[in-house]
Design a protein around this motif. Structure first.
Motif, PDB file in Angstrom:
ATOM      1  N   GLY A  19      -2.225 -17.013   3.082  1.00  0.00           N
ATOM      2  CA  GLY A  19      -2.467 -18.209   2.284  1.00  0.00           C
ATOM      3  C   GLY A  19      -3.839 -18.260   1.639  1.00  0.00           C
ATOM      4  N   GLN A  20      -4.423 -17.095   1.384  1.00  0.00           N
ATOM      5  CA  GLN A  20      -5.758 -17.039   0.774  1.00  0.00           C
ATOM      6  C   GLN A  20      -5.653 -16.705  -0.718  1.00  0.00           C
ATOM      7  OE1 GLN A  20      -8.389 -17.861   2.707  1.00  0.00           O
ATOM      8  NE2 GLN A  20      -6.949 -18.042   4.422  1.00  0.00           N
ATOM      9  N   ILE A  21      -6.382 -17.476  -1.512  1.00  0.00           N
ATOM     10  CA  ILE A  21      -6.515 -17.148  -2.938  1.00  0.00           C
ATOM     11  C   ILE A  21      -7.924 -16.584  -3.091  1.00  0.00           C
ATOM     12  CG2 ILE A  21      -6.404 -18.023  -5.294  1.00  0.00           C
ATOM     13  CD1 ILE A  21      -4.937 -20.516  -4.145  1.00  0.00           C
ATOM     14  N   ILE A  22      -7.998 -15.275  -3.234  1.00  0.00           N
ATOM     15  CA  ILE A  22      -9.287 -14.580  -3.185  1.00  0.00           C
ATOM     16  C   ILE A  22      -9.894 -14.507  -4.585  1.00  0.00           C
ATOM     17  CG2 ILE A  22     -10.430 -12.406  -2.586  1.00  0.00           C
ATOM     18  CD1 ILE A  22      -7.919 -11.860  -0.784  1.00  0.00           C
ATOM     19  N   ASP A  23     -11.085 -15.061  -4.723  1.00  0.00           N
ATOM     20  CA  ASP A  23     -11.774 -15.202  -6.010  1.00  0.00           C
ATOM     21  C   ASP A  23     -12.952 -14.225  -6.039  1.00  0.00           C
ATOM     22  OD1 ASP A  23     -13.289 -16.113  -8.176  1.00  0.00           O
ATOM     23  OD2 ASP A  23     -13.250 -18.221  -7.563  1.00  0.00           O
ATOM     24  N   TRP A  24     -12.744 -13.070  -6.744  1.00  0.00           N
ATOM     25  CA  TRP A  24     -13.833 -12.068  -6.717  1.00  0.00           C
ATOM     26  C   TRP A  24     -13.668 -11.108  -7.892  1.00  0.00           C
ATOM     27  CZ3 TRP A  24     -18.459 -11.768  -5.284  1.00  0.00           C
ATOM     28  CH2 TRP A  24     -19.102 -10.599  -4.891  1.00  0.00           C
ATOM     29  N   HIS A  25     -14.801 -10.590  -8.374  1.00  0.00           N
ATOM     30  CA  HIS A  25     -14.757  -9.715  -9.550  1.00  0.00           C
ATOM     31  C   HIS A  25     -14.532  -8.249  -9.184  1.00  0.00           C
ATOM     32  CE1 HIS A  25     -19.098 -10.113  -8.485  1.00  0.00           C
ATOM     33  NE2 HIS A  25     -18.939  -8.808  -8.447  1.00  0.00           N
ATOM     34  N   ALA A  26     -14.112  -8.008  -7.967  1.00  0.00           N
ATOM     35  CA  ALA A  26     -13.697  -6.652  -7.583  1.00  0.00           C
ATOM     36  C   ALA A  26     -12.474  -6.845  -6.708  1.00  0.00           C
ATOM     37  CB  ALA A  26     -14.799  -5.947  -6.803  1.00  0.00           C
ATOM     38  N   CYS A  27     -11.626  -5.833  -6.615  1.00  0.00           N
ATOM     39  CA  CYS A  27     -10.427  -6.053  -5.799  1.00  0.00           C
ATOM     40  C   CYS A  27     -10.106  -4.892  -4.876  1.00  0.00           C
ATOM     41  CB  CYS A  27      -9.224  -6.370  -6.689  1.00  0.00           C
ATOM     42  SG  CYS A  27      -8.742  -5.015  -7.788  1.00  0.00           S
ATOM     43  N   ASP A  28     -10.663  -3.705  -5.138  1.00  0.00           N
ATOM     44  CA  ASP A  28     -10.159  -2.533  -4.411  1.00  0.00           C
ATOM     45  C   ASP A  28     -10.677  -2.413  -2.989  1.00  0.00           C
ATOM     46  OD1 ASP A  28     -12.702  -1.817  -5.078  1.00  0.00           O
ATOM     47  OD2 ASP A  28     -12.169   0.054  -6.085  1.00  0.00           O
ATOM     48  N   LEU A  29     -11.512  -3.355  -2.555  1.00  0.00           N
ATOM     49  CA  LEU A  29     -12.015  -3.297  -1.174  1.00  0.00           C
ATOM     50  C   LEU A  29     -11.044  -3.941  -0.184  1.00  0.00           C
ATOM     51  CD1 LEU A  29     -14.676  -6.091  -0.696  1.00  0.00           C
ATOM     52  CD2 LEU A  29     -13.536  -5.704  -2.860  1.00  0.00           C
ATOM     53  N   PHE A  30     -10.116  -4.793  -0.691  1.00  0.00           N
ATOM     54  CA  PHE A  30      -9.222  -5.511   0.230  1.00  0.00           C
ATOM     55  C   PHE A  30      -8.050  -4.613   0.619  1.00  0.00           C
ATOM     56  CE2 PHE A  30     -11.241  -8.585  -2.670  1.00  0.00           C
ATOM     57  CZ  PHE A  30     -12.005  -9.267  -1.748  1.00  0.00           C
ATOM     58  N   PRO A  31      -7.723  -4.545   1.929  1.00  0.00           N
ATOM     59  CA  PRO A  31      -6.678  -3.617   2.378  1.00  0.00           C
ATOM     60  C   PRO A  31      -5.320  -3.983   1.762  1.00  0.00           C
ATOM     61  CG  PRO A  31      -7.869  -4.564   4.240  1.00  0.00           C
ATOM     62  CD  PRO A  31      -8.322  -5.300   3.031  1.00  0.00           C
ATOM     63  N   PRO A  32      -4.652  -3.040   1.070  1.00  0.00           N
ATOM     64  CA  PRO A  32      -3.374  -3.337   0.417  1.00  0.00           C
ATOM     65  C   PRO A  32      -2.349  -3.984   1.336  1.00  0.00           C
ATOM     66  CG  PRO A  32      -4.155  -1.188  -0.277  1.00  0.00           C
ATOM     67  CD  PRO A  32      -5.112  -1.672   0.777  1.00  0.00           C
ATOM     68  N   ARG A  33      -2.352  -3.630   2.642  1.00  0.00           N
ATOM     69  CA  ARG A  33      -1.325  -4.206   3.534  1.00  0.00           C
ATOM     70  C   ARG A  33      -1.527  -5.707   3.715  1.00  0.00           C
ATOM     71  NH1 ARG A  33      -3.315  -5.436   8.395  1.00  0.00           N
ATOM     72  NH2 ARG A  33      -5.396  -4.609   8.750  1.00  0.00           N
ATOM     73  N   GLN A  34      -2.728  -6.214   3.394  1.00  0.00           N
ATOM     74  CA  GLN A  34      -2.983  -7.652   3.554  1.00  0.00           C
ATOM     75  C   GLN A  34      -2.904  -8.413   2.234  1.00  0.00           C
ATOM     76  OE1 GLN A  34      -6.782  -7.511   5.741  1.00  0.00           O
ATOM     77  NE2 GLN A  34      -5.689  -8.497   7.417  1.00  0.00           N
TER      78      GLN A  34
END
Ligand code: DAT
Length: 179
Positions: free
Chosen positions: A80-95
């Protein structure tokens, strides 16, 4: 599709600074009740950004990504998180369940960044980032194709339309995952 334990999806809203990420996250959070996870705020709260050597802008920070991931790990696990950030590839794809890359016409972006008081160098770097589609490419490299959508944010009604589209996507995610 592997079964997921979170009952709401995690959605990344990314894009070049000024395209409209926070505007979308706020609107989406108020419509859905999901949590606007503003990474800028997390970085400040936990002091995990170091001033970069970029003399052009003292506010530019280099973020310790490992510590950032530690700090938000439980939030991502909950979902239920709406992640607001100018990069995205650090977040684990499974999550991550959806990556929305917000896009904007360059002239409009120029005007928005100018209004923010960006200096010429930082302004040009960000316009180049948008022209070169850096964030779209980063998202496509890091996540499966069907998870990545591009949404335009130039007029106020674009935000409403995009938010409705994401709400519809959330409903279908819940149906597909038995939530
Ligand atoms: P970001 O979070 O990507 O840096 P923002 O949400 O703060 O961008 O938006 C930057 C500025 O542009 C802000 O003044 C709101 C305005 N804006 C964003 N999307 C817009 C849209 N679709 N129509 C009109 N103004 C918009």
């Amino acid at each position: 599709m592997p079964s997921v334990t979170r009952s709401d999806p995690n959605i990344i809203i990314t894009g070049t600074p000024g395209v409209g990420k926070s505007t979308h996250c706020e609107a989406l959070a108020s419509k859905t009740g999901l949590h606007h996870l503003n990474i800028n705020d997390v970085v400040k709260k936990h002091s995990i950004g170091e001033a970069s050597n970029d003399g052009n802008d003292p506010n530019t920070k280099i973020v310790d990504e490992d510590r950032l991931l530690d700090v938000i790990e439980n939030d991502l696990e909950d979902g239920g998180q709406i992640i607001d950030w100018h990069a995205c590839d650090l977040f684990p794809p499974r999550q991550i369940d959806l990556v929305a890359v917000i896009r904007c016409d360059n002239q409009i972006l120029y005007d928005r960044l100018k209004a923010r008081g960006y200096g010429e160098k930082k302004l040009q770097e960000n316009l180049d980032c948008e022209i070169m589609e850096v964030l779209v490419q980063e998202a496509r490299d890091a996540y499966e194709g069907e998870m990545v959508v591009e949404l335009r944010s130039e007029k106020a009604e674009d935000v409403d339309g995009n938010v409705e589209r994401i709400e519809e996507w959330i409903r279908s995610w819940k149906r597909d995952n038995g939530k």
